[in-house]
Enzyme design. Structure first.
Site, PDB file in Angstrom:
ATOM      1  N   ALA A  10      45.233  50.394  35.271  1.00 43.49           N
ATOM      2  CA  ALA A  10      45.754  50.062  33.938  1.00 43.49           C
ATOM      3  C   ALA A  10      45.851  48.563  33.698  1.00 43.49           C
ATOM      4  O   ALA A  10      46.028  48.124  32.561  1.00 43.49           O
ATOM      5  CB  ALA A  10      47.132  50.687  33.756  1.00 43.49           C
ATOM      6  N   ARG A  15      41.956  37.958  35.473  1.00 46.46           N
ATOM      7  CA  ARG A  15      41.153  37.009  36.254  1.00 46.46           C
ATOM      8  C   ARG A  15      39.647  37.248  36.106  1.00 46.46           C
ATOM      9  O   ARG A  15      38.837  36.423  36.519  1.00 46.46           O
ATOM     10  CB  ARG A  15      41.574  37.083  37.739  1.00 46.46           C
ATOM     11  CG  ARG A  15      42.960  36.491  37.998  1.00 46.46           C
ATOM     12  CD  ARG A  15      43.522  36.872  39.359  1.00 46.46           C
ATOM     13  NE  ARG A  15      44.146  38.202  39.356  1.00 46.46           N
ATOM     14  CZ  ARG A  15      44.709  38.768  40.430  1.00 46.46           C
ATOM     15  NH1 ARG A  15      44.718  38.136  41.584  1.00 46.46           N
ATOM     16  NH2 ARG A  15      45.252  39.975  40.349  1.00 46.46           N
ATOM     17  N   GLN A  71      49.644  54.180  30.930  1.00 42.95           N
ATOM     18  CA  GLN A  71      50.705  53.188  31.129  1.00 42.95           C
ATOM     19  C   GLN A  71      50.577  52.205  29.967  1.00 42.95           C
ATOM     20  O   GLN A  71      49.693  51.354  29.955  1.00 42.95           O
ATOM     21  CB  GLN A  71      50.501  52.475  32.479  1.00 42.95           C
ATOM     22  CG  GLN A  71      51.589  51.482  32.818  1.00 42.95           C
ATOM     23  CD  GLN A  71      51.243  50.622  34.037  1.00 42.95           C
ATOM     24  OE1 GLN A  71      50.088  50.525  34.454  1.00 42.95           O
ATOM     25  NE2 GLN A  71      52.245  49.971  34.592  1.00 42.95           N
ATOM     26  N   GLY A  76      53.366  46.310  36.264  1.00 41.75           N
ATOM     27  CA  GLY A  76      53.196  46.231  37.714  1.00 41.75           C
ATOM     28  C   GLY A  76      52.749  47.548  38.329  1.00 41.75           C
ATOM     29  O   GLY A  76      52.828  48.618  37.707  1.00 41.75           O
ATOM     30  N   GLU A 156      54.115  39.787  48.574  1.00 41.53           N
ATOM     31  CA  GLU A 156      52.990  39.400  47.716  1.00 41.53           C
ATOM     32  C   GLU A 156      52.656  37.923  47.914  1.00 41.53           C
ATOM     33  O   GLU A 156      53.540  37.111  48.215  1.00 41.53           O
ATOM     34  CB  GLU A 156      53.316  39.692  46.246  1.00 41.53           C
ATOM     35  CG  GLU A 156      53.316  41.168  45.906  1.00 41.53           C
ATOM     36  CD  GLU A 156      52.022  41.864  46.322  1.00 41.53           C
ATOM     37  OE1 GLU A 156      50.944  41.399  45.913  1.00 41.53           O
ATOM     38  OE2 GLU A 156      52.082  42.847  47.072  1.00 41.53           O
ATOM     39  N   ASN A 171      47.483  43.562  52.996  1.00 43.64           N
ATOM     40  CA  ASN A 171      47.590  44.908  52.438  1.00 43.64           C
ATOM     41  C   ASN A 171      46.306  45.199  51.655  1.00 43.64           C
ATOM     42  O   ASN A 171      45.960  44.464  50.732  1.00 43.64           O
ATOM     43  CB  ASN A 171      48.820  44.946  51.514  1.00 43.64           C
ATOM     44  CG  ASN A 171      48.864  46.202  50.667  1.00 43.64           C
ATOM     45  OD1 ASN A 171      48.338  47.244  51.053  1.00 43.64           O
ATOM     46  ND2 ASN A 171      49.505  46.096  49.508  1.00 43.64           N
ATOM     47  N   ASN A 228      39.208  40.816  41.880  1.00 47.19           N
ATOM     48  CA  ASN A 228      40.084  40.294  40.837  1.00 47.19           C
ATOM     49  C   ASN A 228      39.343  39.317  39.937  1.00 47.19           C
ATOM     50  O   ASN A 228      39.728  39.108  38.798  1.00 47.19           O
ATOM     51  CB  ASN A 228      41.299  39.606  41.476  1.00 47.19           C
ATOM     52  CG  ASN A 228      42.127  40.605  42.266  1.00 47.19           C
ATOM     53  OD1 ASN A 228      42.560  41.616  41.733  1.00 47.19           O
ATOM     54  ND2 ASN A 228      42.296  40.355  43.556  1.00 47.19           N
ATOM     55  N   ALA A 423     -14.541  54.592  20.817  1.00 44.04           N
ATOM     56  CA  ALA A 423     -13.656  53.418  20.849  1.00 44.04           C
ATOM     57  C   ALA A 423     -13.388  52.912  19.438  1.00 44.04           C
ATOM     58  O   ALA A 423     -14.232  53.009  18.547  1.00 44.04           O
ATOM     59  CB  ALA A 423     -14.301  52.327  21.678  1.00 44.04           C
TER      60      ALA A 423
HETATM   61  C1  UD1 Z   1      47.566  44.381  44.874  1.00 46.49           C
HETATM   62  C2  UD1 Z   1      48.777  44.511  45.827  1.00 46.49           C
HETATM   63  C3  UD1 Z   1      48.529  43.593  47.032  1.00 46.49           C
HETATM   64  C4  UD1 Z   1      47.229  43.973  47.721  1.00 46.49           C
HETATM   65  C5  UD1 Z   1      46.055  43.964  46.723  1.00 46.49           C
HETATM   66  C6  UD1 Z   1      44.837  44.576  47.382  1.00 46.49           C
HETATM   67  C7  UD1 Z   1      50.739  44.981  44.448  1.00 46.49           C
HETATM   68  C8  UD1 Z   1      51.950  44.426  43.833  1.00 46.49           C
HETATM   69  N1  UD1 Z   1      49.957  44.117  45.132  1.00 46.49           N
HETATM   70  O1  UD1 Z   1      47.516  43.039  44.431  1.00 46.49           O
HETATM   71  O2  UD1 Z   1      49.597  43.716  47.958  1.00 46.49           O
HETATM   72  O3  UD1 Z   1      46.972  43.075  48.779  1.00 46.49           O
HETATM   73  O4  UD1 Z   1      46.360  44.759  45.559  1.00 46.49           O
HETATM   74  O5  UD1 Z   1      43.719  44.432  46.570  1.00 46.49           O
HETATM   75  O6  UD1 Z   1      50.494  46.161  44.345  1.00 46.49           O
HETATM   76  N2  UD1 Z   1      47.582  48.054  37.854  1.00 46.49           N
HETATM   77  C9  UD1 Z   1      48.085  49.034  37.028  1.00 46.49           C
HETATM   78  N3  UD1 Z   1      49.185  48.758  36.294  1.00 46.49           N
HETATM   79  C10 UD1 Z   1      49.840  47.572  36.352  1.00 46.49           C
HETATM   80  C11 UD1 Z   1      49.327  46.585  37.205  1.00 46.49           C
HETATM   81  C12 UD1 Z   1      48.204  46.848  37.948  1.00 46.49           C
HETATM   82  O7  UD1 Z   1      47.534  50.134  36.947  1.00 46.49           O
HETATM   83  O8  UD1 Z   1      50.854  47.418  35.653  1.00 46.49           O
HETATM   84  C13 UD1 Z   1      46.365  48.339  38.619  1.00 46.49           C
HETATM   85  C14 UD1 Z   1      45.250  47.344  38.337  1.00 46.49           C
HETATM   86  O9  UD1 Z   1      44.451  47.798  37.263  1.00 46.49           O
HETATM   87  C15 UD1 Z   1      44.488  47.299  39.667  1.00 46.49           C
HETATM   88  C16 UD1 Z   1      45.564  47.658  40.699  1.00 46.49           C
HETATM   89  O10 UD1 Z   1      46.643  48.206  39.984  1.00 46.49           O
HETATM   90  O11 UD1 Z   1      43.457  48.261  39.725  1.00 46.49           O
HETATM   91  C17 UD1 Z   1      46.037  46.431  41.472  1.00 46.49           C
HETATM   92  O12 UD1 Z   1      46.501  45.448  40.553  1.00 46.49           O
HETATM   93  P1  UD1 Z   1      46.129  43.923  40.729  1.00 46.49           P
HETATM   94  O13 UD1 Z   1      46.758  43.163  39.638  1.00 46.49           O
HETATM   95  O14 UD1 Z   1      44.691  43.751  40.954  1.00 46.49           O
HETATM   96  O15 UD1 Z   1      46.921  43.620  42.080  1.00 46.49           O
HETATM   97  P2  UD1 Z   1      46.575  42.546  43.190  1.00 46.49           P
HETATM   98  O16 UD1 Z   1      47.088  41.223  42.751  1.00 46.49           O
HETATM   99  O17 UD1 Z   1      45.157  42.624  43.551  1.00 46.49           O
HETATM  100 MG    MG Z   2      43.575  43.468  42.663  1.00 43.59          MG
END
Ligand code: UD1
Ligand code: MG
Length: 476
Positions: A10, A15, A71, A76, A156, A171, A228, A423
């Site tokens: 979601a 980025r 969502q 988050g 994080e 992670n 990202n 032709a």
């Molecule tokens: C996240 C993890 C991090 C991990 C990394 C691995 C968290 C807080 N952090 O960070 O520990 O090392 O992934 O790649 O989880 N999303 C939603 N709803 C939201 C926010 C995000 O569905 O409100 C989805 C995004 O679309 C994405 C995924 O969750 O597919 C991860 O979100 P992203 O913002 O990419 O987290 P990272 O900073 O990569």
């Molecule tokens: Mg990510």
């Protein structure tokens, strides 16, 4: 081992700096989110949920085989789970395990998903999380271990102190939870952190503090590559390319330069196929034994038979039976069926047409909405005029016909079996079987024309010379 899967998709994907939602961006021709859904399904996930939000109208068509939860506001990854509470509570009543995956980590393998679920269940843990050692850990959450190597929490990147940031144990964003315990801990999540978000990763610390067991499995870094931004998309593409090409080479496919060959995740290739540089195979393409593909070739969603030769060509949604020859520089568009041993040669475009057994379209032709029988020869520069600006019409060319070069076939039109077209003809009416049909103005010949022209030129020159002499004399 039963489990369901929830895929988080979601987020705004800021980025990526894109007008398109991050989950629809493609890696080797397949949308990121499809890689993750397919891995979960192959792993044996009972149900797959997707959490969509930002630009979800772009994502929905790609996830029709999943249960979509919306969502509205992206607060988050923890919040993304909170909004699925109703669906999850229903599952939890059966005491299920829930695998949670990020949609932006497409290279996760189905074996790894199974390993997560197996480990969580066999150890009776609250959660098994996937970790990896990253060469460049920036951006990832760090897994913090206790003195005896047990998982304590995940911090994080933005919230980590200098010492935590130096840790390379990251992670990977994939977990298998005991679902009732996950739901219990969601209520404890807050958002007082650097991003002001509800982090799913905070639940680990709550679970540990509650005396629950939190275990980790290790993944290869290549499997955990998160996407990202566009640099990471390029990096993940490179990793997927290496993984896929290595598998095909070990399965008996020759590649002159595997760094210059891009094969999609769902492509199937027989052994003894040779793939030459700058070739891209994508979608549901299959390539039969002994075929040689490339260089400079792009094939999407097509079936290629055995012993075909495809050179510098583009093929989209077509089927080639065995021994078909194609190119250099042919363009075969959707709905083209090339039967056994047929040929589409240089600068030939074919759309929605059947080319019969052994028939040849060797040079510079366009065939659209045509049915060509077997052993037909289509001369250079033949064009089916299939479109009147409003509707499309069919051309039928029966077995053994011979179409002379530069023929216009104005559809709808039928060329009968064994007919020959001279032709340069523009054919607007049916050509009877076995006939010779010509449509061109009669050739006109003026005999000895060159000699007459030269005589006339000479006499003109002499006349002007005499006039020039006359005028010089006058001046004297
Ligand atoms: C996240 C993890 C991090 C991990 C990394 C691995 C968290 C807080 N952090 O960070 O520990 O090392 O992934 O790649 O989880 N999303 C939603 N709803 C939201 C926010 C995000 O569905 O409100 C989805 C995004 O679309 C994405 C995924 O969750 O597919 C991860 O979100 P992203 O913002 O990419 O987290 P990272 O900073 O990569
Ligand atoms: Mg990510």
């Amino acid at each position: 081992m039963a489990f369901s899967t929830l895929i988080l998709a979601a987020g705004a994907g800021t980025r990526m700096v894109s007008n398109r939602a991050k989950p629809v961006h493609e890696l080797l021709g397949k949308p990121l989110i499809r890689w993750v859904i397919d891995a979960a399904q192959t792993a044996g996930s009972e149900r797959v949920f997707t959490v969509l939000g930002y630009q979800r109208e772009q994502v929905i068509p790609l996830v029709e085989d999943t249960t979509v939860v919306v969502q509205e506001e992206c607060l988050g990854t923890g919040h993304a789970i909170m909004v699925t509470r109703v669906e999850l509570e229903h599952l939890a009543s059966k005491g299920a395990s829930l695998v949670v995956l990020n949609a932006d980590t497409p290279l996760i393998l189905s074996d790894t998903i199974r390993m997560l679920a197996e480990t969580q269940q066999s150890t009776g843990s609250a959660v098994c999380l996937l970790a990896h050692n990253a060469q460049n850990p920036a951006g990832y959450g760090r897994v913090i271990l206790g003195e005896s190597g047990q998982v304590l929490r995940v911090v994080e990147d933005k919230d980590a102190n200098e010492e935590e940031k130096r840790s390379c144990l990251c992670n990977s964003g994939a977990y298998c939870f005991d679902l009732p315990l996950l739901l219990e801990s969601l209520g404890k999540l807050g958002n007082s952190n650097a991003k002001g978000e509800y982090y799913l990763t905070d639940v680990f610390e709550y679970l540990v503090k509650a005396g629950e067991s939190v275990v980790a499995c290790m993944a290869e870094e290549s499997e955990a590559q998160g996407i990202n931004d566009r640099r990471q998309l390029a990096l993940a593409t490179k990793l997927a390319q290496e993984r896929i090409n290595t598998e095909w080479m070990l399965a008996g496919v020759t590649m002159l330069d595997p760094s210059a060959v891009w094969i999609g995740a769902d492509v199937k290739i027989d052994n003894d196929v040779e793939i030459l540089p700058q070739t891209m195979l994508s979608g549901s393409t299959t390539i039969g034994h002994g075929s040689v593909i490339g260089p400079n070739t792009r094939i999407t969603d097509s079936i290629i038979g055995r012993d075909c030769r495809i050179d510098e060509s583009i093929l989209i949604s077509c089927e080639l039976e065995d021994g078909v020859n194609c190119g250099p520089r042919a363009y075969l568009r959707p709905g083209t069926l090339m039967k056994l041993g047929s040929k589409a040669g240089t600068h030939v475009e074919i759309k929605n047409s059947v080319i019969g057994i052994g028939s040849k379209v060797p040079h510079l032709s366009y065939l659209g909405d045509a049915t060509v029988g077997s052993d037909v020869n289509i001369g250079a520069g033949t064009i089916t005029c299939n479109f009147d600006g409003d509707k499309k019409y069919k051309t039928i060319i029966e077995n053994g016909a011979f179409i002379g070069s530069d023929t216009m076939l104005v559809a709808p039109v039928v060329v009968g079996e064994g007919a020959t077209i001279g032709a340069g003809s523009t054919i607007t009416k049916e050509v009877p079987a076995g006939s010779l049909t010509l449509e061109r103005s009669e050739q006109k010949t003026i005999k000895d024309w060159a000699a007459k022209r030269d005589r006339s030129n000479r006499s003109q020159k002499n006349t002007s010379k005499t006039e020039a002499e006359k005028s010089t004399k006058k001046q004297e």
